[in-house]
Design a protein around this motif. Sequence first.
Motif, short mmCIF file in Angstrom:
data_model
loop_
_atom_site.label_atom_id
_atom_site.label_comp_id
_atom_site.label_asym_id
_atom_site.label_seq_id
_atom_site.Cartn_x
_atom_site.Cartn_y
_atom_site.Cartn_z
N PHE A 1 -25.33 64.82 12.30
CA PHE A 1 -25.86 63.87 11.17
C PHE A 1 -24.89 62.80 10.78
O PHE A 1 -23.43 63.43 10.79
N SER A 2 -25.09 61.64 10.59
CA SER A 2 -24.08 60.72 10.31
C SER A 2 -24.94 59.71 9.27
O SER A 2 -25.61 59.01 9.94
N ALA A 3 -24.40 59.70 7.87
CA ALA A 3 -25.23 58.57 7.15
C ALA A 3 -24.65 57.25 7.46
O ALA A 3 -25.25 56.14 7.37
N VAL A 4 -23.23 57.24 7.85
CA VAL A 4 -22.67 56.00 8.21
C VAL A 4 -23.50 55.24 9.35
O VAL A 4 -23.78 54.24 9.43
N GLU A 5 -23.44 56.05 10.44
CA GLU A 5 -24.29 55.74 11.76
C GLU A 5 -25.79 55.73 11.64
O GLU A 5 -26.52 55.03 12.47
N GLY A 6 -26.29 56.36 10.68
CA GLY A 6 -27.74 56.45 10.60
C GLY A 6 -28.21 57.64 11.69
O GLY A 6 -29.52 57.68 11.76
#
Length: 216
Positions: A184-189
């Motif tokens: 998961f990465s909130a930055v990359e979506g």
Amino acid sequence: MPIQVVSADFDKTATRPEEWPRGATPEIAFVGRSNVGKSSMLNALARRKGLARVSSTPGRTRALQFFDLSYRPTPAARPRAIRFCDLPGYGYAKVSRAERDRWTAMIEDYLRDRDVLRAVVLIVDARHAPSESDEDAAAFLVSAGRRLVVAATKTDKLPKARRVLALQQVERALGLARGDAVPFSAVEGTGTDALWARLAALAAEEARTAEADPPA
């Protein structure tokens, strides 16, 4: 096909069982270390910036934070309700022992007794091997009979060549099968749709079980 979020709103803050939201809405809890990016994950899943407060000060969340969401699993489906619960982070040292003990009791009471709780997302930092606190949290959730979903976040901070190995390290440390942990990465979506798919499936599975086996 990605889950469509219809609405996402803050519901309430609670510190005692009598303050927990009432009703049969299926609930998903999120837990992890204080600086692991829990609020960013919640905002990404809700498709709404600022729903959960993102703070530069670890340990800011000191109560249970409840959020009500409505989503469509497919474009033609009717909206379904789900509730997220943001639990206080663990492993943050700059609070008193008494305060940590109070948080622990509050969290454990919720995880043991919440009857609408369908699963718990344990968030770990993909850049590092799971900490002892992460391992203890996973063991407690399993012993409490809770469905466990592990999300390895901050993958954007790792070179792409290292991401698969980092995920495998998380799975080995927490006793998971290959492919169980969600990158998961909130930055990359990345990981938002995969995590949503698992949570929606768990909520639907519990609903089907309840319909097939109604209370006596």
